[in-house]
Design a protein around this motif. Structure first.
Motif, PDB file in Angstrom:
ATOM      1  N   TYR A   1      -5.768 -33.131 -51.518  1.00 46.23           N
ATOM      2  CA  TYR A   1      -4.913 -33.940 -51.126  1.00 46.23           C
ATOM      3  C   TYR A   1      -5.259 -34.540 -49.608  1.00 46.23           C
ATOM      4  O   TYR A   1      -5.142 -35.635 -49.524  1.00 46.23           O
ATOM      5  CB  TYR A   1      -3.491 -33.431 -50.991  1.00 46.23           C
ATOM      6  CG  TYR A   1      -2.499 -33.960 -50.277  1.00 46.23           C
ATOM      7  CD1 TYR A   1      -1.840 -35.029 -50.559  1.00 46.23           C
ATOM      8  CD2 TYR A   1      -2.202 -33.328 -48.797  1.00 46.23           C
ATOM      9  CE1 TYR A   1      -0.928 -35.919 -49.927  1.00 46.23           C
ATOM     10  CE2 TYR A   1      -1.250 -34.416 -48.275  1.00 46.23           C
ATOM     11  CZ  TYR A   1      -0.678 -35.463 -48.742  1.00 46.23           C
ATOM     12  OH  TYR A   1       0.304 -36.288 -48.070  1.00 46.23           O
ATOM     13  N   ARG A   2      -5.957 -33.694 -48.819  1.00 48.11           N
ATOM     14  CA  ARG A   2      -6.069 -33.819 -47.369  1.00 48.11           C
ATOM     15  C   ARG A   2      -7.367 -34.927 -47.609  1.00 48.11           C
ATOM     16  O   ARG A   2      -7.454 -36.010 -46.787  1.00 48.11           O
ATOM     17  CB  ARG A   2      -6.618 -32.940 -46.701  1.00 48.11           C
ATOM     18  CG  ARG A   2      -5.564 -31.898 -46.168  1.00 48.11           C
ATOM     19  CD  ARG A   2      -6.203 -30.803 -45.383  1.00 48.11           C
ATOM     20  NE  ARG A   2      -5.131 -29.870 -44.937  1.00 48.11           N
ATOM     21  CZ  ARG A   2      -5.667 -28.579 -44.396  1.00 48.11           C
ATOM     22  NH1 ARG A   2      -6.927 -28.384 -44.178  1.00 48.11           N
ATOM     23  NH2 ARG A   2      -4.738 -27.956 -43.781  1.00 48.11           N
ATOM     24  N   LYS A   3      -8.270 -34.852 -48.253  1.00 47.59           N
ATOM     25  CA  LYS A   3      -9.379 -35.682 -48.449  1.00 47.59           C
ATOM     26  C   LYS A   3      -9.028 -37.031 -49.046  1.00 47.59           C
ATOM     27  O   LYS A   3      -9.473 -38.164 -48.400  1.00 47.59           O
ATOM     28  CB  LYS A   3     -10.583 -35.109 -49.556  1.00 47.59           C
ATOM     29  CG  LYS A   3     -11.857 -36.030 -49.785  1.00 47.59           C
ATOM     30  CD  LYS A   3     -12.734 -35.104 -50.688  1.00 47.59           C
ATOM     31  CE  LYS A   3     -13.864 -36.044 -50.683  1.00 47.59           C
ATOM     32  NZ  LYS A   3     -14.788 -35.443 -51.944  1.00 47.59           N
ATOM     33  N   LEU A   4      -8.142 -36.990 -50.165  1.00 46.32           N
ATOM     34  CA  LEU A   4      -7.756 -38.394 -50.488  1.00 46.32           C
ATOM     35  C   LEU A   4      -6.639 -39.009 -49.457  1.00 46.32           C
ATOM     36  O   LEU A   4      -6.856 -40.271 -49.594  1.00 46.32           O
ATOM     37  CB  LEU A   4      -6.842 -38.127 -51.929  1.00 46.32           C
ATOM     38  CG  LEU A   4      -7.882 -37.710 -52.959  1.00 46.32           C
ATOM     39  CD1 LEU A   4      -6.940 -37.394 -54.249  1.00 46.32           C
ATOM     40  CD2 LEU A   4      -9.007 -38.872 -53.379  1.00 46.32           C
ATOM     41  N   ALA A   5      -6.025 -38.350 -48.978  1.00 48.92           N
ATOM     42  CA  ALA A   5      -5.098 -38.867 -47.929  1.00 48.92           C
ATOM     43  C   ALA A   5      -5.898 -39.660 -46.898  1.00 48.92           C
ATOM     44  O   ALA A   5      -5.449 -41.034 -46.234  1.00 48.92           O
ATOM     45  CB  ALA A   5      -4.049 -37.932 -47.211  1.00 48.92           C
ATOM     46  N   ARG A   6      -7.026 -39.212 -46.139  1.00 49.31           N
ATOM     47  CA  ARG A   6      -7.902 -39.813 -45.243  1.00 49.31           C
ATOM     48  C   ARG A   6      -8.348 -41.094 -46.129  1.00 49.31           C
ATOM     49  O   ARG A   6      -8.733 -42.014 -45.169  1.00 49.31           O
ATOM     50  CB  ARG A   6      -8.786 -38.695 -44.927  1.00 49.31           C
ATOM     51  CG  ARG A   6      -8.308 -37.433 -44.027  1.00 49.31           C
ATOM     52  CD  ARG A   6      -9.167 -36.834 -43.386  1.00 49.31           C
ATOM     53  NE  ARG A   6      -9.060 -35.528 -42.835  1.00 49.31           N
ATOM     54  CZ  ARG A   6      -9.158 -34.446 -43.334  1.00 49.31           C
ATOM     55  NH1 ARG A   6      -9.776 -34.190 -44.565  1.00 49.31           N
ATOM     56  NH2 ARG A   6      -8.554 -33.211 -42.608  1.00 49.31           N
TER      57      ARG A   6
ATOM     58  N   ARG B   1      -2.051 -46.404 -54.464  1.00 51.40           N
ATOM     59  CA  ARG B   1      -2.784 -44.858 -54.617  1.00 51.40           C
ATOM     60  C   ARG B   1      -2.042 -43.744 -53.922  1.00 51.40           C
ATOM     61  O   ARG B   1      -2.107 -42.634 -54.179  1.00 51.40           O
ATOM     62  CB  ARG B   1      -4.115 -45.125 -54.238  1.00 51.40           C
ATOM     63  CG  ARG B   1      -4.975 -46.001 -55.129  1.00 51.40           C
ATOM     64  CD  ARG B   1      -5.270 -45.319 -56.692  1.00 51.40           C
ATOM     65  NE  ARG B   1      -6.193 -43.999 -56.580  1.00 51.40           N
ATOM     66  CZ  ARG B   1      -7.201 -44.254 -56.669  1.00 51.40           C
ATOM     67  NH1 ARG B   1      -8.017 -45.232 -56.910  1.00 51.40           N
ATOM     68  NH2 ARG B   1      -8.068 -43.001 -56.614  1.00 51.40           N
ATOM     69  N   MET B   2      -1.882 -44.273 -52.638  1.00 49.57           N
ATOM     70  CA  MET B   2      -1.144 -43.294 -51.646  1.00 49.57           C
ATOM     71  C   MET B   2       0.097 -42.660 -52.250  1.00 49.57           C
ATOM     72  O   MET B   2       0.447 -41.443 -52.003  1.00 49.57           O
ATOM     73  CB  MET B   2      -1.113 -43.833 -50.257  1.00 49.57           C
ATOM     74  CG  MET B   2      -0.933 -42.668 -49.153  1.00 49.57           C
ATOM     75  SD  MET B   2      -2.410 -41.485 -48.937  1.00 49.57           S
ATOM     76  CE  MET B   2      -1.293 -40.205 -48.992  1.00 49.57           C
ATOM     77  N   GLN B   3       0.614 -43.589 -52.752  1.00 46.98           N
ATOM     78  CA  GLN B   3       2.224 -43.164 -53.577  1.00 46.98           C
ATOM     79  C   GLN B   3       2.039 -42.111 -54.573  1.00 46.98           C
ATOM     80  O   GLN B   3       2.454 -41.085 -54.688  1.00 46.98           O
ATOM     81  CB  GLN B   3       3.044 -44.322 -53.842  1.00 46.98           C
ATOM     82  CG  GLN B   3       3.303 -45.452 -52.858  1.00 46.98           C
ATOM     83  CD  GLN B   3       4.112 -46.657 -53.585  1.00 46.98           C
ATOM     84  OE1 GLN B   3       4.297 -46.703 -54.744  1.00 46.98           O
ATOM     85  NE2 GLN B   3       4.401 -47.643 -52.905  1.00 46.98           N
TER      86      GLN B   3
ATOM     87  N   SER C   1      -0.805 -34.521 -42.866  1.00 46.62           N
ATOM     88  CA  SER C   1      -1.539 -33.871 -41.717  1.00 46.62           C
ATOM     89  C   SER C   1      -1.975 -34.893 -40.659  1.00 46.62           C
ATOM     90  O   SER C   1      -1.946 -36.101 -41.088  1.00 46.62           O
ATOM     91  CB  SER C   1      -2.900 -33.259 -42.476  1.00 46.62           C
ATOM     92  OG  SER C   1      -3.656 -34.214 -43.372  1.00 46.62           O
ATOM     93  N   LEU C   2      -2.251 -34.548 -39.477  1.00 47.16           N
ATOM     94  CA  LEU C   2      -2.681 -35.348 -38.456  1.00 47.16           C
ATOM     95  C   LEU C   2      -3.613 -34.903 -37.782  1.00 47.16           C
ATOM     96  O   LEU C   2      -3.603 -33.897 -37.149  1.00 47.16           O
ATOM     97  CB  LEU C   2      -1.254 -35.751 -37.556  1.00 47.16           C
ATOM     98  CG  LEU C   2      -1.611 -36.598 -36.351  1.00 47.16           C
ATOM     99  CD1 LEU C   2      -1.647 -38.055 -36.894  1.00 47.16           C
ATOM    100  CD2 LEU C   2      -0.180 -36.453 -35.447  1.00 47.16           C
ATOM    101  N   GLU C   3      -4.761 -35.740 -37.693  1.00 49.54           N
ATOM    102  CA  GLU C   3      -6.007 -35.509 -37.155  1.00 49.54           C
ATOM    103  C   GLU C   3      -6.019 -36.145 -35.774  1.00 49.54           C
ATOM    104  O   GLU C   3      -6.029 -37.275 -35.510  1.00 49.54           O
ATOM    105  CB  GLU C   3      -7.059 -35.822 -37.891  1.00 49.54           C
ATOM    106  CG  GLU C   3      -8.425 -35.482 -37.331  1.00 49.54           C
ATOM    107  CD  GLU C   3      -9.683 -35.712 -38.391  1.00 49.54           C
ATOM    108  OE1 GLU C   3      -9.748 -36.957 -38.863  1.00 49.54           O
ATOM    109  OE2 GLU C   3     -10.590 -34.800 -38.945  1.00 49.54           O
ATOM    110  N   VAL C   4      -6.396 -35.203 -34.642  1.00 52.76           N
ATOM    111  CA  VAL C   4      -6.281 -35.818 -33.249  1.00 52.76           C
ATOM    112  C   VAL C   4      -7.551 -35.108 -32.422  1.00 52.76           C
ATOM    113  O   VAL C   4      -8.032 -34.237 -33.125  1.00 52.76           O
ATOM    114  CB  VAL C   4      -5.013 -35.324 -32.510  1.00 52.76           C
ATOM    115  CG1 VAL C   4      -3.553 -35.601 -33.179  1.00 52.76           C
ATOM    116  CG2 VAL C   4      -5.064 -33.686 -32.773  1.00 52.76           C
TER     117      VAL C   4
END
Length: 316
Positions: free
Chosen positions: A24-29, A44-46, A138-141
């Protein structure tokens, strides 16, 4: 388009919770509309959000697997949501679930379909209220956020239910305050910002997992930070003192041990992420060999070779 949620996430049916989350994380990014250049990124994101919401919940996944194995009793709409989702949600809240979602669609066209008994049962179901599902993102900072905190704005697509109990997607833009000292993988809870409740029920919560960006020279594991430190051959051999800049942009004096090796780790205690139990900063030594471009530099390498006549790196 994928035929089911497993294909949407690109995982097998026996995939573990961690494998589902990683996919999920990989596709969300890749497909988040704010960063993706794909023409169908939003659609796709939906689908990705709905697939993860189903497969990451043990009860939902169990029911979904049952539906895949018994396709004759279920149907799906064009967006990939199964019409029995509302009833599966009811089951997950401790109520007994029935799977007549496909009948409920036709019931909206009047009492003539299904008769008075069916209409009474339908009204009874609609009178119930259910809490919305919790959602996860998830949020990448950048790593400096770990030391100073930050305010971030994020846009998410949250699965929801409309007035008929059918799934739809809401687009939300939220302000997120990230406190200093968060470990990589820790979550921030935003109460009431998850999936909307049904028929007056309370909304679920939104959990945002904080991840730190990894670079070629920097990575984070929990509250520990691993930083590559470039040093010269003479600094490694002689054990000299050098100045370094830590991830929180502070300058420290560091003693390199004599005869330091490539890849050797030096631990700076409590210099990692500063939470209640501070992490450590691990400096990974990378010995950089300078090029011999001038005659003087070439002579220096020749003298070096003469000083170590028996040294053979292929036998060490």
């Amino acid at each position: 388009m994928p035929d089911n949620h497993y294909q949407t996430l690109g995982v097998a049916r026996d995939a573990s919770t961690d494998q589902i989350k990683k996919a999920y994380r990989k596709l969300a990014r890749k497909y988040h509309p704010d960063v993706s250049k794909e023409a169908d990124a939003e659609a796709r994101m939906q689908a990705i959000n709905v697939a993860y919401d189903t497969l990451s919940d043990a009860e939902k996944k169990k029911q979904y697997d049952f539906e895949l194995d018994h396709p004759q009793g279920f149907t799906s709409n064009a967006q990939g949501f199964d019409q029995s989702q509302f009833y599966r949600q009811a089951g997950s809240q401790g109520q007994s679930a029935d799977f007549s979602g496909f009948e409920d669609i036709f019931g909206r066209f009047g009492q003539g379909f299904g008769g008075a008994d069916y209409q009474y049962q339908r009204n009874q179901r609609q009178a119930q209220s259910f809490r919305g599902e919790d959602q996860h993102a998830s949020l990448e900072v950048d790593i400096d956020v770990a030391y100073h905190g930050a305010n971030q704005t994020i846009t998410l697509q949250i699965p929801s239910l409309n007035a008929y109990g059918e799934p739809e997607v809401q687009r939300k833009t939220l302000a997120v305050k990230i406190p200093a000292g968060m470990k990589s993988g820790q979550q921030i809870r935003l109460a009431g910002q998850g999936q909307s409740g049904y028929n007056g029920g309370a909304s679920g919560d939104l959990y945002i997992e904080i991840l730190y960006k990894h670079t070629e020279k920097l990575r984070v594991e929990g509250s520990d930070i691993y930083q590559q430190l470039n040093i010269s051959p003479w600094e490694a051999a002689l054990g000299q003192k050098i100045e370094i800049q830590t991830p929180d942009e502070k300058t420290l004096e560091l003693q390199i041990p004599k005869n330091a090796r490539e890849g050797q780790q030096l631990r700076l205690k409590d210099k990692g992420i500063p939470n209640k139990t501070p992490g450590h900063l691990y400096l990974i030594l990378n010995i950089v060999i300078p090029p011999a471009q001038t005659e003087q530099q070439q002579q220096a390498y020749s003298a070096f070779a003469e000083a170590f006549p028996s040294f053979n790196p292929r036998q060490s």
